[in-house]
Design a protein around this motif. Structure first.
Motif, mmCIF file in Angstrom:
data_model
loop_
_atom_site.group_PDB
_atom_site.id
_atom_site.type_symbol
_atom_site.label_atom_id
_atom_site.label_comp_id
_atom_site.label_asym_id
_atom_site.label_seq_id
_atom_site.Cartn_x
_atom_site.Cartn_y
_atom_site.Cartn_z
ATOM 1 N N ALA A 209 0.898 -1.191 0.042
ATOM 2 C CA ALA A 209 -0.123 -0.159 -0.078
ATOM 3 C C ALA A 209 0.881 1.314 -0.082
ATOM 4 O O ALA A 209 0.209 2.539 -0.325
ATOM 5 C CB ALA A 209 -0.923 -0.029 1.265
ATOM 6 N N ARG A 212 0.554 4.205 -2.578
ATOM 7 C CA ARG A 212 -0.512 5.165 -2.648
ATOM 8 C C ARG A 212 -0.556 5.966 -1.116
ATOM 9 O O ARG A 212 -1.333 6.936 -1.447
ATOM 10 C CB ARG A 212 -1.654 4.171 -2.865
ATOM 11 C CG ARG A 212 -1.989 3.464 -4.256
ATOM 12 C CD ARG A 212 -2.840 2.545 -4.308
ATOM 13 N NE ARG A 212 -2.284 1.360 -3.903
ATOM 14 C CZ ARG A 212 -3.269 0.297 -3.699
ATOM 15 N NH1 ARG A 212 -4.481 0.093 -4.325
ATOM 16 N NH2 ARG A 212 -2.765 -0.978 -3.529
ATOM 17 N N ASP A 319 -5.411 -2.993 -0.467
ATOM 18 C CA ASP A 319 -6.586 -2.395 -0.634
ATOM 19 C C ASP A 319 -7.534 -2.376 0.236
ATOM 20 O O ASP A 319 -7.828 -1.277 0.348
ATOM 21 C CB ASP A 319 -7.214 -3.227 -1.977
ATOM 22 C CG ASP A 319 -6.672 -3.015 -3.307
ATOM 23 O OD1 ASP A 319 -5.839 -2.165 -3.582
ATOM 24 O OD2 ASP A 319 -6.978 -4.010 -4.131
ATOM 25 N N ARG A 320 -7.427 -3.271 1.105
ATOM 26 C CA ARG A 320 -8.477 -3.037 2.427
ATOM 27 C C ARG A 320 -7.845 -2.116 3.471
ATOM 28 O O ARG A 320 -8.491 -1.489 4.021
ATOM 29 C CB ARG A 320 -8.561 -4.483 3.113
ATOM 30 C CG ARG A 320 -9.301 -4.704 4.321
ATOM 31 C CD ARG A 320 -10.886 -4.025 4.050
ATOM 32 N NE ARG A 320 -11.822 -3.847 5.320
ATOM 33 C CZ ARG A 320 -12.326 -5.101 5.867
ATOM 34 N NH1 ARG A 320 -12.244 -6.278 5.369
ATOM 35 N NH2 ARG A 320 -13.038 -4.993 6.862
ATOM 36 N N ALA A 323 -8.637 1.231 2.210
ATOM 37 C CA ALA A 323 -10.023 1.648 2.195
ATOM 38 C C ALA A 323 -10.429 2.069 3.609
ATOM 39 O O ALA A 323 -11.040 2.914 3.617
ATOM 40 C CB ALA A 323 -10.887 0.437 1.853
#
Length: 365
Positions: A209, A212, A319-320, A323
């Motif tokens: 991650a 990002r 991604d989790r 999020a």
């Protein structure tokens, strides 16, 4: 002079409350004599002497997690460790033993029982470990961090934490903490820590991650664990936003990391759950999927109160993580509400309460 022997080790979950209790005992009774007992394999061999406490080592007696030939050697190894622990207790002239679980605690508990020395047990997790289950049957006092921990005659007093944490004002300490850690003083800051040993799932999700996170302007302090910090794990910065990734093996002063952070991603060990609540640091907990489920149970009160979020281990992907975390990093209102919910959740002076229990047990032996 009261002589107190404290036993616990392996991970920070055992050593941190031991150190906090020993220091509070010294504050309450300045002429007290404290001795810690650990093993050479655990974190205690470094952090307890670093805290200025005397440490005596005995042989570790780890229990195999499955049926194997090593199980047959446990009685012999345990007997040898009990003999060593009896020598330590006699040499120290122990008036009381206080244990925090882990491999080292069981032989010390059993040695104390054979010498008729009163025992105080502290169980940090919501689900107790084997050593504390055994000792609770004959202990003078049984103390827990969480209500409803299934041990006989237990009192929930909270988890002992050092004054540096129990009295931390995150807002006031933030500028100095970020400067000390080499972080920007004004950027949103994410702390990721898998505890003293690190956590592979958290490390992989954070690594994936990271581009990002940095592109969003979030700086990351990542505590990987000593074994996971390799030559390839180096600080990096985003060319456009300037946000920085700072990987470290371990943080000795976790109060600095807590003060520097706006949000934390971590395991749900009792120490992490209690300390983040005490200092009011919002968190995403990812309980360790192994063991007896104690980490998920540890996190339940915090999650129910709205002080933290929870994601099961197998679901934590990059991604989790993004999020769950990214929307909160700029949502100051929600972060403030989570912080306030945490502060009222756990006792702030459990170390003082446990110190008085220990001294009381020593007086009535």
């Amino acid at each position: 002079m009261t002589q107190v022997v404290l036993a616990g080790g392996g991970t920070a979950g055992h050593t941190s409350p031991l150190i906090a209790t020993a220091q509070r005992l010294q504050e309450v009774q300045p002429d007290i004599d404290v001795t810690a007992v650990g093993t050479a394999k655990g974190l205690e061999s470094r952090v307890i002497p670093a805290a200025g406490l005397p440490l005596v080592l005995i042989p570790p007696v780890p229990l195999p997690r499955s049926l194997s030939p090593r199980l047959l050697t446990v009685p012999f190894r345990l007997g040898k460790a009990v003999v060593e622990a009896r020598r330590v207790l006699r040499r120290a002239g122990a008036d009381v033993v206080v244990g925090f679980g882990g491999y080292v605690a069981l032989p010390v508990y059993l040695a104390a029982a054979t010498l008729r020395i009163p025992v105080v047990v502290h169980e940090q997790n919501a689900v107790p470990g084997l050593a504390n289950k055994v000792a609770a049957r004959f202990a003078r006092a049984v103390v827990t961090s969480f209500p409803h921990t299934p041990l006989p005659n237990a009192r929930a007093l909270g988890l002992p934490v050092r004054r540096g944490i129990s009295e931390l004002d995150r807002d006031a300490a933030r500028p100095a903490a970020r400067a000390a850690l080499g972080l920007d003083g004004h950027r949103p800051t994410l702390l990721v820590s898998g505890g003293s040993q690190g956590a592979r799932r958290l490390n992989v999700a954070t690594r994936d991650a990271l581009p990002r996170l940095l592109a969003a302007g979030v700086q990351v302090l990542h505590v990987l664990g000593p074994r996971n910090l390799t030559a390839d794990t180096v600080p990096v910065s985003d060319a456009e936003t300037g946000a920085r990734y700072l990987p470290v093996a371990y943080v000795d002063r976790m109060e600095d990391a807590y003060a520097a952070a706006d949000f934390m991603v971590g395991r749900a060990g009792a120490g992490t759950v209690a300390e983040t609540a005490v200092v009011g640091l919002p968190a995403l907990f990812v309980p360790l999927p192994h063991g007896n489920g104690e980490q998920a149970r540890n996190a339940e009160p915090s999650v129910s109160a709205g002080a933290s979020l929870l994601v099961v281990d197998e679901e934590l992907t990059a991604d989790r993580l993004l999020a769950e975390v990214l929307p909160l990093m700029s949502d100051h209102e929600t972060l403030a509400a989570m912080s306030a919910a945490g502060r009222g959740l756990v006792p702030g002076d459990a170390a003082g309460a446990l110190a008085h229990v220990v001294l009381g047990a020593a007086e009535v032996q």
